[in-house]
Design a protein around this motif. Structure first.
Motif, mmCIF file in Angstrom:
data_model
loop_
_atom_site.group_PDB
_atom_site.id
_atom_site.type_symbol
_atom_site.label_atom_id
_atom_site.label_comp_id
_atom_site.label_asym_id
_atom_site.label_seq_id
_atom_site.Cartn_x
_atom_site.Cartn_y
_atom_site.Cartn_z
ATOM 1 N N GLY A 1 0.913 -1.076 -0.138
ATOM 2 C CA GLY A 1 0.137 -0.006 -0.040
ATOM 3 C C GLY A 1 0.833 1.350 0.094
ATOM 4 O O GLY A 1 0.614 2.073 -0.599
ATOM 5 N N ASP B 1 0.498 11.851 -8.012
ATOM 6 C CA ASP B 1 1.934 11.207 -7.789
ATOM 7 C C ASP B 1 2.691 12.442 -7.853
ATOM 8 O O ASP B 1 3.913 12.132 -7.244
ATOM 9 N N SER C 1 1.804 1.752 -3.473
ATOM 10 C CA SER C 1 0.768 2.430 -4.297
ATOM 11 C C SER C 1 0.725 3.967 -4.158
ATOM 12 O O SER C 1 0.306 4.796 -4.847
ATOM 13 N N ARG D 1 2.041 -3.755 -9.895
ATOM 14 C CA ARG D 1 1.641 -3.410 -8.742
ATOM 15 C C ARG D 1 0.137 -2.808 -8.547
ATOM 16 O O ARG D 1 -0.038 -1.851 -9.127
ATOM 17 N N PRO D 2 -0.618 -3.734 -8.348
ATOM 18 C CA PRO D 2 -2.108 -3.419 -7.943
ATOM 19 C C PRO D 2 -2.368 -2.554 -7.061
ATOM 20 O O PRO D 2 -1.347 -2.187 -6.174
ATOM 21 N N LEU D 3 -3.290 -1.569 -7.046
ATOM 22 C CA LEU D 3 -3.824 -0.737 -6.130
ATOM 23 C C LEU D 3 -3.968 -1.470 -4.792
ATOM 24 O O LEU D 3 -4.769 -2.286 -4.594
ATOM 25 N N ARG D 4 -3.116 -1.012 -3.547
ATOM 26 C CA ARG D 4 -3.434 -1.679 -2.158
ATOM 27 C C ARG D 4 -3.556 -0.536 -1.159
ATOM 28 O O ARG D 4 -3.268 0.637 -1.577
#
Lengths: 268, 502
Positions: free
Chosen positions: A100, A230, A103, B373-376
């Motif tokens: 996470g 981002d 992300s 990398r998927p959204l986590r």
């Protein structure tokens, strides 16, 4: 009614005290905010910020806001983030999750998670981490209020962070406000996310509303609608001017303790 | 029931070790017998062994004959500190006798010979050239043999080791097993015998003895700083640094306390070492008990490796990483190893397995692969929590949710992201059972060994998979929820909340 001349003198005196208290980071942020109206400033090192949110279920949002600020503080000289949490609050608030963080745009290698047993250990660890030259920011997740975290303790932390240049974010939950020596106090709440480009039904990039309850950055603005991209913070115009008594100064109905604490910290 | 130990009075009355209790009671009706508490004796003897590390750094309890009672010290290069081997043996034995123990000891070139001499001859020092004559005259029991072997040897008329040594080896091995020859060779030094020291072997140490025992932790830490400075000097002279430091506190009453701290990188900085010990001591709190005082402390270092001297001051570089490691050391020594953690990413698509929290001291940095990398979510719950979710259509997006007794109206949702279970991790033990398929082999066919097949329940991919959804309610709370298993008509769907988005 006090004349404007008197008010100006008061403001000048306050600035003078702030300088004595070594708040150059805050002063710098103030200058930056005034030059770029509306944009969310990037704060310098050495600030103690309290981030309140009403419910433990907003723990993701408030951590996001703290990490978004912390990301801007990371440099080659200060590459690390320290996250502190009481060991028994992991299930209540959730633990920062490596994928996470990726992300979110943060390298999980930079973050050291410290799970302490009690508040005394947390305060020790926070102070120890602030003293380290390699730490950009300390994020302390405080799920429930403890008597140990009083004005003296927060004053210690703010002096330490001002002296060493490390920043510290205290994540707090609930509506109660205790006196503290924080330079800035935020009240953060999540707002509906931005629509993603391809799917109008899906949640998009996060957005938060950050209300400044303590410490002034700019006159007549105490609330920002922020997005996280981002590239960093994005600010948006508020949909409507805040007319529920939140504009300027204290944002909560409980204005008195906040202002009292404000005075205390500047004279203590 | 047999006697395992007798006091002087009993032995004067004619009792001896190994006698049955019934016989002993018949001989001496007023005998007081107590059951032996082996674990207690073992623990007590281990303490005594540790205390002997003030005589030699390598101390072991010899356990192959009895779990307690035999102490082995490697005194190579140590004897001169006591003024030679003779005075050393005398010092060690006298100080134990003064405490009221009956003790015998010997110094010999091999462990086996020392054991034999101390048990079956007077306490003495055996030189290399005397080894064979002295051993030859001792009875065979001095070879640490078991009772059966001793009985067999005496049946053959072999009573002394010298007689045994003259016999051909092959028949002896055939009759008494390899262990007899092994013990024989070990005693004469033909085969080297190793001991396993109880305390971590210290390559470098500094120690200090006190004329007056000290008790306060502050005093101990001050002495520790002193020792750290001396140790740093030693290490610097050799261009080395260490990663593990041990502080041994020798109490007056023959107990040893040891504190250990670890450092993430090689160091010899006395301030850092002292700081680690003082943080470690804070965590000790109630466990610290100086008893009647501490009369010697020793600071030892292990995991030593070359550490180049560095230029301090203006030209020092890379200090950020070093500062951070020192901070991690300090926090670990005060808060415990499992409190200071770093995230390690693992190649797995199961969310809770994809990241692992490892102690920051031990975390290793692997070059990270660049898989998609998927959204986590930013935060993950250690244990997913059960929620109630209603969807408009059984397989559709969630519409409302109840979690921690509050209901949420879901306005936005994305998903599902279907994650299959890792079938190679079913969590069951592999059991092999004989398959019953093949019947009796027909005559003339070569005999094939029976086939064993794993006894596992078939893997149900449908039930183990998860469908993950990102949901957002009207107020902007963003959650990560999943449904366990495929939707089956007539069965309530099981939903869990697993994380929070920022």
């Amino acid at each position: 009614m006090p004349s404007s001349d008197r008010q100006q003198r008061l403001a000048a005196l306050r600035d003078c005290i702030a300088d004595i208290e070594r708040k150059p980071a805050l002063a710098q942020a103030r200058v930056e905010v005034e030059s770029r109206t509306g944009a969310f400033p990037q704060f310098g090192n050495g600030l103690l910020q309290e981030m309140f949110t009403d419910e433990p279920r907003n723990s993701g949002a408030v951590l996001g806001f703290a990490l978004a600020q912390a990301k801007g503080l990371i440099s080659t000289q200060r590459p690390a983030l320290i996250y502190l949490q009481l060991a028994d609050e992991g299930q209540k608030l959730g633990l920062p999750y490596g994928p996470g963080l990726l992300s979110f745009g943060l390298d999980p290698d930079r973050m050291v998670l410290v799970r302490v047993a009690n508040m005394a250990e947390m305060l020790w660890a926070a102070e120890e981490a602030l003293a380290c030259r390699a730490v950009a920011a300390v994020v302390a997740d405080i799920g429930s209020h403890s008597k140990l975290l009083d004005f003296t303790a927060s004053r210690r932390l703010s002096m330490r962070s001002a002296a060493t240049g490390g920043s510290i974010f205290l994540l707090r939950y609930g509506l109660g406000r205790q006196t503290s020596a924080a330079h800035l106090r935020w009240r953060l709440s999540p707002v509906p996310s931005a629509p993603p480009p391809y799917d109008s039904k899906a949640p998009g990039p996060p957005r938060w509303r950050a209300e400044l309850e303590r410490g002034t950055l700019i006159k007549h603005q105490a609330s920002w609608l922020l997005g996280w991209t981002d590239d960093g913070f994005a600010t948006f115009e508020l949909e409507r001017p805040i007319d529920d008594g939140l504009g300027g100064g204290a944002a909560l109905p409980r204005a008195v303790p906040a202002q009292l604490a404000d005075r205390l910290s500047q004279t203590a | 029931m047999r006697l395992v130990a007798v006091d002087p009075e009993a032995s004067r009355a004619g009792l001896r070790i190994g006698q049955t209790l019934a016989v002993a009671r018949a001989m001496l009706p007023e005998l007081t017998a107590r059951e032996i508490d082996r674990p207690l004796l073992e623990a007590g003897f281990a303490d005594l062994a540790d205390w002997h590390s003030n005589a030699s750094p390598l101390v072991a309890v010899m356990t192959d004959w009895q779990a307690f009672g035999d102490l082995v010290l490697d005194i190579t290069g140590v004897a001169h500190l006591f003024g030679g081997e003779g005075p050393m043996l005398r010092t060690l034995l006298t100080r134990l006798r003064e405490l009221g123990y009956s003790v015998a000891g010997a110094i010999a070139p091999t462990i086996g010979a020392a054991w034999a001499v101390s048990h079956f001859a007077r306490s003495q020092i055996v030189q290399n050239r005397d080894l064979a004559p002295i051993l030859d005259s001792l009875p065979v029991a001095a070879l640490r043999l078991d009772e059966k072997q001793i009985a067999g040897l005496s049946q053959m008329g072999l009573t002394s080791i010298g007689q045994l040594r003259e016999r051909p080896r092959k028949p002896l091995q055939a009759r008494f097993g390899l262990s007899l020859l092994l013990r024989l060779d070990q005693a004469y030094g033909i085969i080297q015998e190793r001991m396993s020291p109880r305390l971590p072997p210290a390559e470098h140490y500094a120690e200090r003895r006190f004329a007056d025992p000290i008790g306060l932790m502050d005093d101990v830490l001050m002495a520790c700083q002193d020792l750290a400075v001396r140790l740093a000097g030693m290490l610097e002279a050799e261009g080395q640094g260490g990663q593990a430091f041990h502080l041994f506190l020798y109490r007056v009453d023959h107990k040893v306390m040891s504190l250990s701290v670890n450092s993430a990188r090689l160091t010899r900085d006395p301030h850092h070492i002292t700081a680690l010990f003082s943080h470690r001591a804070e965590r000790l709190a109630g466990e610290y008990d100086a008893g009647f005082g501490i009369d010697m402390i020793r600071l030892a270092v292990s995991s030593v490796a070359p550490l180049d001297p560095v230029q301090l001051g203006t030209f020092s570089h890379g200090e950020a990483a070093e500062d951070l490691d020192q901070l991690n050391d300090r926090m670990t020594s005060r808060l415990g190893t499992m409190a200071v953690l770093k995230t390690e990413l693992i190649a797995s698509h199961i969310p809770e397995r994809a990241a692992r929290l490892a102690p920051a001291l031990a975390a290793h940095h692997e070059p990270r692969q660049d898989w998609p990398r998927p959204l986590r979510p930013l935060r993950l719950l250690p244990v997913p929590e059960i929620v109630t979710i209603n969807a408009e259509v059984p397989d559709g997006l969630p519409a409302s949710m109840i979690w921690r007794r509050e209901s949420y109206r879901i306005v936005k949702a994305a998903g599902p992201e279907r994650l299959g279970a890792e079938w190679w991790r079913s969590g069951q033990r592999l059991q092999l059972v004989e398959s019953d398929e093949d019947g009796e082999p027909a005559s003339g066919e070569p005999l094939v060994p029976r086939v064993h097949v794993p006894d596992l329940a078939p893997f149900e991919a449908d039930r183990a998979l998860r469908d993950y959804y990102i949901v957002e309610d009207a107020h902007g709370h963003r959650f990560w929820v999943y449904r366990q298993g495929m939707h089956r008509p007539g069965e309530p769907a099981r939903w869990y909340l697993h994380g929070f988005f920022s």
